[in-house]
Motif scaffolding. Sequence first.
Motif, PDB file in Angstrom:
ATOM      1  N   MET A   1       0.931  -1.105   0.078  1.00 48.16           N
ATOM      2  CA  MET A   1      -0.110  -0.176   0.041  1.00 48.16           C
ATOM      3  C   MET A   1       0.727   1.332   0.170  1.00 48.16           C
ATOM      4  O   MET A   1       1.880   1.230   0.796  1.00 48.16           O
ATOM      5  CB  MET A   1      -0.932   0.171   1.139  1.00 48.16           C
ATOM      6  CG  MET A   1      -1.913  -0.961   1.067  1.00 48.16           C
ATOM      7  SD  MET A   1      -3.117  -0.847   2.511  1.00 48.16           S
ATOM      8  CE  MET A   1      -2.332  -0.932   4.066  1.00 48.16           C
ATOM      9  N   GLU A   2       0.531   2.229  -0.730  1.00 45.99           N
ATOM     10  CA  GLU A   2       1.004   3.528  -0.866  1.00 45.99           C
ATOM     11  C   GLU A   2       0.288   4.426   0.148  1.00 45.99           C
ATOM     12  O   GLU A   2      -0.818   4.598  -0.047  1.00 45.99           O
ATOM     13  CB  GLU A   2       1.226   4.052  -2.279  1.00 45.99           C
ATOM     14  CG  GLU A   2       2.163   3.074  -2.908  1.00 45.99           C
ATOM     15  CD  GLU A   2       2.252   3.458  -4.251  1.00 45.99           C
ATOM     16  OE1 GLU A   2       1.992   4.472  -4.769  1.00 45.99           O
ATOM     17  OE2 GLU A   2       2.239   2.565  -5.294  1.00 45.99           O
ATOM     18  N   ARG A   3       0.875   5.315   0.648  1.00 48.64           N
ATOM     19  CA  ARG A   3       0.014   6.452   1.708  1.00 48.64           C
ATOM     20  C   ARG A   3       0.883   7.698   1.449  1.00 48.64           C
ATOM     21  O   ARG A   3       1.971   7.764   0.992  1.00 48.64           O
ATOM     22  CB  ARG A   3       0.111   5.951   2.956  1.00 48.64           C
ATOM     23  CG  ARG A   3       1.583   5.845   3.724  1.00 48.64           C
ATOM     24  CD  ARG A   3       1.428   5.081   4.975  1.00 48.64           C
ATOM     25  NE  ARG A   3       2.813   4.977   5.354  1.00 48.64           N
ATOM     26  CZ  ARG A   3       3.427   5.153   6.625  1.00 48.64           C
ATOM     27  NH1 ARG A   3       2.716   5.892   7.531  1.00 48.64           N
ATOM     28  NH2 ARG A   3       4.339   4.860   6.908  1.00 48.64           N
TER      29      ARG A   3
ATOM     30  N   ASN B   1      -1.348  10.218   6.569  1.00 46.94           N
ATOM     31  CA  ASN B   1      -1.462   8.639   6.840  1.00 46.94           C
ATOM     32  C   ASN B   1      -2.514   8.065   6.045  1.00 46.94           C
ATOM     33  O   ASN B   1      -2.909   6.902   6.517  1.00 46.94           O
ATOM     34  CB  ASN B   1      -1.372   8.310   8.185  1.00 46.94           C
ATOM     35  CG  ASN B   1      -0.358   7.409   8.701  1.00 46.94           C
ATOM     36  OD1 ASN B   1       0.370   6.928   7.880  1.00 46.94           O
ATOM     37  ND2 ASN B   1      -0.549   6.744   9.895  1.00 46.94           N
TER      38      ASN B   1
ATOM     39  N   VAL C   1      -4.109   6.023   2.731  1.00 44.61           N
ATOM     40  CA  VAL C   1      -3.730   4.880   1.586  1.00 44.61           C
ATOM     41  C   VAL C   1      -4.391   5.739   0.398  1.00 44.61           C
ATOM     42  O   VAL C   1      -5.468   5.939   0.323  1.00 44.61           O
ATOM     43  CB  VAL C   1      -4.127   3.559   2.025  1.00 44.61           C
ATOM     44  CG1 VAL C   1      -3.915   3.012   0.671  1.00 44.61           C
ATOM     45  CG2 VAL C   1      -3.599   3.289   2.995  1.00 44.61           C
TER      46      VAL C   1
ATOM     47  N   TYR D   1      -3.585   4.509   7.798  1.00 42.42           N
ATOM     48  CA  TYR D   1      -2.707   3.412   7.210  1.00 42.42           C
ATOM     49  C   TYR D   1      -2.347   2.255   8.336  1.00 42.42           C
ATOM     50  O   TYR D   1      -2.845   1.037   8.093  1.00 42.42           O
ATOM     51  CB  TYR D   1      -1.482   3.975   6.830  1.00 42.42           C
ATOM     52  CG  TYR D   1      -0.431   2.975   6.543  1.00 42.42           C
ATOM     53  CD1 TYR D   1      -0.227   2.169   5.008  1.00 42.42           C
ATOM     54  CD2 TYR D   1       0.616   2.584   7.375  1.00 42.42           C
ATOM     55  CE1 TYR D   1       0.469   1.041   4.799  1.00 42.42           C
ATOM     56  CE2 TYR D   1       1.683   1.533   6.959  1.00 42.42           C
ATOM     57  CZ  TYR D   1       1.360   0.873   5.842  1.00 42.42           C
ATOM     58  OH  TYR D   1       2.323  -0.195   5.483  1.00 42.42           O
ATOM     59  N   ASP D   2      -2.013   2.760   9.512  1.00 41.26           N
ATOM     60  CA  ASP D   2      -1.925   1.782  10.646  1.00 41.26           C
ATOM     61  C   ASP D   2      -2.916   0.861  11.222  1.00 41.26           C
ATOM     62  O   ASP D   2      -2.666  -0.331  11.797  1.00 41.26           O
ATOM     63  CB  ASP D   2      -1.273   2.418  11.899  1.00 41.26           C
ATOM     64  CG  ASP D   2       0.020   3.285  11.600  1.00 41.26           C
ATOM     65  OD1 ASP D   2       0.757   2.822  10.202  1.00 41.26           O
ATOM     66  OD2 ASP D   2       0.500   4.031  12.283  1.00 41.26           O
TER      67      ASP D   2
END
Length: 100
Positions: free
Chosen positions: A10-12, A17, A19, A63-64
Motif C-alpha cells: 500500500m502507498e500512503r 497517513n 492510503v 494506514y496503521d
Amino acid sequence: MATVWQINQMERTLDDNGVIVAHWRANASETVGEGDDAVTYSATNYGTAGFTPDPSSSDYVPYDSITEELALGWCWANGVDKDAIEASLAANLDLQQHPT
C-alpha cells in the motif's frame, strides 16, 4: 479452484497517513489427479486500485489501522471487478488443462 486474494503493498501520504494506492494480487490454483499423478495448475492476476482519502470523513481509516480485508473491500468497491477476475483465472486454468 481456489482463489486467494491478497494485498502486496500500500502507498500512503505521509501528511495524513491516508492510503492512496493498494497493490493487489489474485492467485488461483487447481490440482487435478491424485498422488504421484497429481498436477497443480496456477494462474495469477495483479493490479492496483487508487483512493482519495479524506481525513475529515467519519469513515476515514489511517494506514496503521487498515486490515487486508478492509483494503481488498476498498479495491472491489473502486473498480476491481472481483467476479470478472476470478472468471478470467478460471478460464486460464481450464485452458491450461485443455489447450486448444
